[in-house]
Design an enzyme around this catalytic site. Structure first.
Site, PDB file in Angstrom:
ATOM      1  N   ASP A  62       0.814  -1.225   0.000  1.00 49.20           N
ATOM      2  CA  ASP A  62       0.000   0.000   0.000  1.00 49.20           C
ATOM      3  C   ASP A  62       0.845   1.273   0.000  1.00 49.20           C
ATOM      4  O   ASP A  62       0.312   2.365   0.252  1.00 49.20           O
ATOM      5  CB  ASP A  62      -0.907   0.006   1.240  1.00 49.20           C
ATOM      6  N   GLU A  67      -0.656   9.487   1.637  1.00 50.63           N
ATOM      7  CA  GLU A  67      -1.454  10.380   2.486  1.00 50.63           C
ATOM      8  C   GLU A  67      -1.603   9.847   3.914  1.00 50.63           C
ATOM      9  O   GLU A  67      -1.683  10.621   4.868  1.00 50.63           O
ATOM     10  CB  GLU A  67      -2.861  10.531   1.883  1.00 50.63           C
ATOM     11  N   ASP A  68      -1.625   8.532   4.035  1.00 51.69           N
ATOM     12  CA  ASP A  68      -1.895   7.956   5.357  1.00 51.69           C
ATOM     13  C   ASP A  68      -0.719   8.040   6.313  1.00 51.69           C
ATOM     14  O   ASP A  68      -0.876   7.797   7.509  1.00 51.69           O
ATOM     15  CB  ASP A  68      -2.341   6.493   5.200  1.00 51.69           C
ATOM     16  N   ARG A  87       1.190  -1.594   7.327  1.00 56.06           N
ATOM     17  CA  ARG A  87       1.547  -0.302   6.739  1.00 56.06           C
ATOM     18  C   ARG A  87       2.457   0.535   7.639  1.00 56.06           C
ATOM     19  O   ARG A  87       2.897   1.613   7.241  1.00 56.06           O
ATOM     20  CB  ARG A  87       0.262   0.475   6.397  1.00 56.06           C
ATOM     21  N   ARG A 132      -9.144   2.741  11.442  1.00 57.66           N
ATOM     22  CA  ARG A 132      -7.702   3.012  11.349  1.00 57.66           C
ATOM     23  C   ARG A 132      -7.229   4.116  12.295  1.00 57.66           C
ATOM     24  O   ARG A 132      -6.032   4.399  12.359  1.00 57.66           O
ATOM     25  CB  ARG A 132      -7.344   3.403   9.911  1.00 57.66           C
ATOM     26  N   HIS A 162     -11.920   5.611   5.532  1.00 61.55           N
ATOM     27  CA  HIS A 162     -11.432   6.824   6.204  1.00 61.55           C
ATOM     28  C   HIS A 162     -12.462   7.940   6.081  1.00 61.55           C
ATOM     29  O   HIS A 162     -13.326   7.910   5.197  1.00 61.55           O
ATOM     30  CB  HIS A 162     -10.154   7.334   5.512  1.00 61.55           C
ATOM     31  N   CYS A 249      -5.467   9.974  -1.571  1.00 60.98           N
ATOM     32  CA  CYS A 249      -4.580   9.033  -0.876  1.00 60.98           C
ATOM     33  C   CYS A 249      -3.177   9.014  -1.454  1.00 60.98           C
ATOM     34  O   CYS A 249      -2.233   8.610  -0.779  1.00 60.98           O
ATOM     35  CB  CYS A 249      -5.140   7.619  -0.970  1.00 60.98           C
TER      36      CYS A 249
END
Ligand code: CIR
Length: 258
Positions: A62, A67-68, A87, A132, A162, A249
């Site tokens: 991923d 962005e995460d 991740r 998350r 999200h 993302c």
């Protein structure tokens, strides 16, 4: 206009092994995803962003969804602790890159927080409480940003991955929303506008230098926004959508002139 930087990362050849929360697992064509991702970077360049690619991280399925891994504000960059264990290794390279532009703060265990849950509007941070992002992650973020003058508002997220899967700030004070998945009452002092029926994927978009990059599958929503005087650029993203990734993302966008 301040110079904007967009941080991105190439699509991993292992993208088909991505995390999934709501979408069914389907095949993902790495080559096609890569071509669409390159068009996305071109759209960002056309909108005035310089692109800085993080080093490839093929081991992170991923990794393209940068962005995460951080929340970048004018004053600081907060390195997250992603909610999916697979991740959590993605953040190291993000931190190295962002350290050149901002002082860093970090979310630490037992907190988890994904950047996809943080919608920034001026001095307000709407923070999704999703699968998350937990209460501890939210509390840590709040204690980092409150002294900088930010207000944090928790938003329940139950029907999508999200908060920003289904909500995007597309103009000053205006949020584009999929009302099937996020309650518009969460955005107290903001105006909201809904995506067209059947175009839920349009609610994850990117606002950059006065333009809105919108999922090319969402033609009616595009027309609605254009009718409001918003400059819309349609970008194909159906391949990475199979990995539950939208347009926002795939970048971290911020001003370099701080
Ligand atoms: C994940 O489940 O973490 C990835 N497959 C998709 C992440 C999408 N990121 C985002 O919405 N900010």
């Amino acid at each position: 206009m301040p110079r904007l930087l967009a941080i991105t990362r190439a699509v991993s050849p292992g993208i088909a092994r991505c995390e999934l929360a709501f979408a069914p697992r389907r095949p993902i064509d790495h080559q096609r995803a890569t071509v669409q991702h390159a068009s996305y970077e071109t759209a960002l360049r056309d909108a005035g962003c310089a692109i800085e690619r993080l080093p490839d991280a093929d081991e992170h399925a991923d990794g393209v969804f940068v962005e995460d891994t951080a929340v970048v504000l004018e004053e600081i960059a907060v390195i997250t602790r992603p909610g999916a264990v697979s991740r959590q290794g993605e953040t190291a390279t993000t931190a190295l890159a962002l350290a050149r532009y901002r002082p860093l703060a970090t979310i630490s265990a037992p907190g988890i927080l994904d950047g996809g849950d943080v919608l920034v509007s001026g001095k307000t941070l709407f923070v999704g409480r999703s699968g998350r992002t937990n209460a501890e992650g939210f509390a840590q973020l709040r204690s980092i940003v409150t002294p900088l003058g930010y207000r944090t508002v928790a938003v329940e997220v139950r029907h999508c991955l999200h908060l920003k899967t289904a909500a995007t700030l597309i103009d000053e004070n205006l949020i584009l929303l999929d009302e099937q998945r996020i309650d518009r009452r969460a955005f107290d002092d903001h105006h909201t506008t809904a995506v067209a029926p059947g175009e839920g994927e349009a609610a994850n978009a990117v606002r950059v230098n006065g333009r809105v990059l919108l999922n090319a599958a969402a033609a009616q929503t595009g027309e609605r926004l254009a009718a409001r005087g918003i400059e819309v650029v349609m970008v194909e993203n159906d391949e990475l959508a199979r990995a539950e990734g939208g347009l926002s993302c795939c970048s971290l966008i911020f001003s370099m002139a701080v």
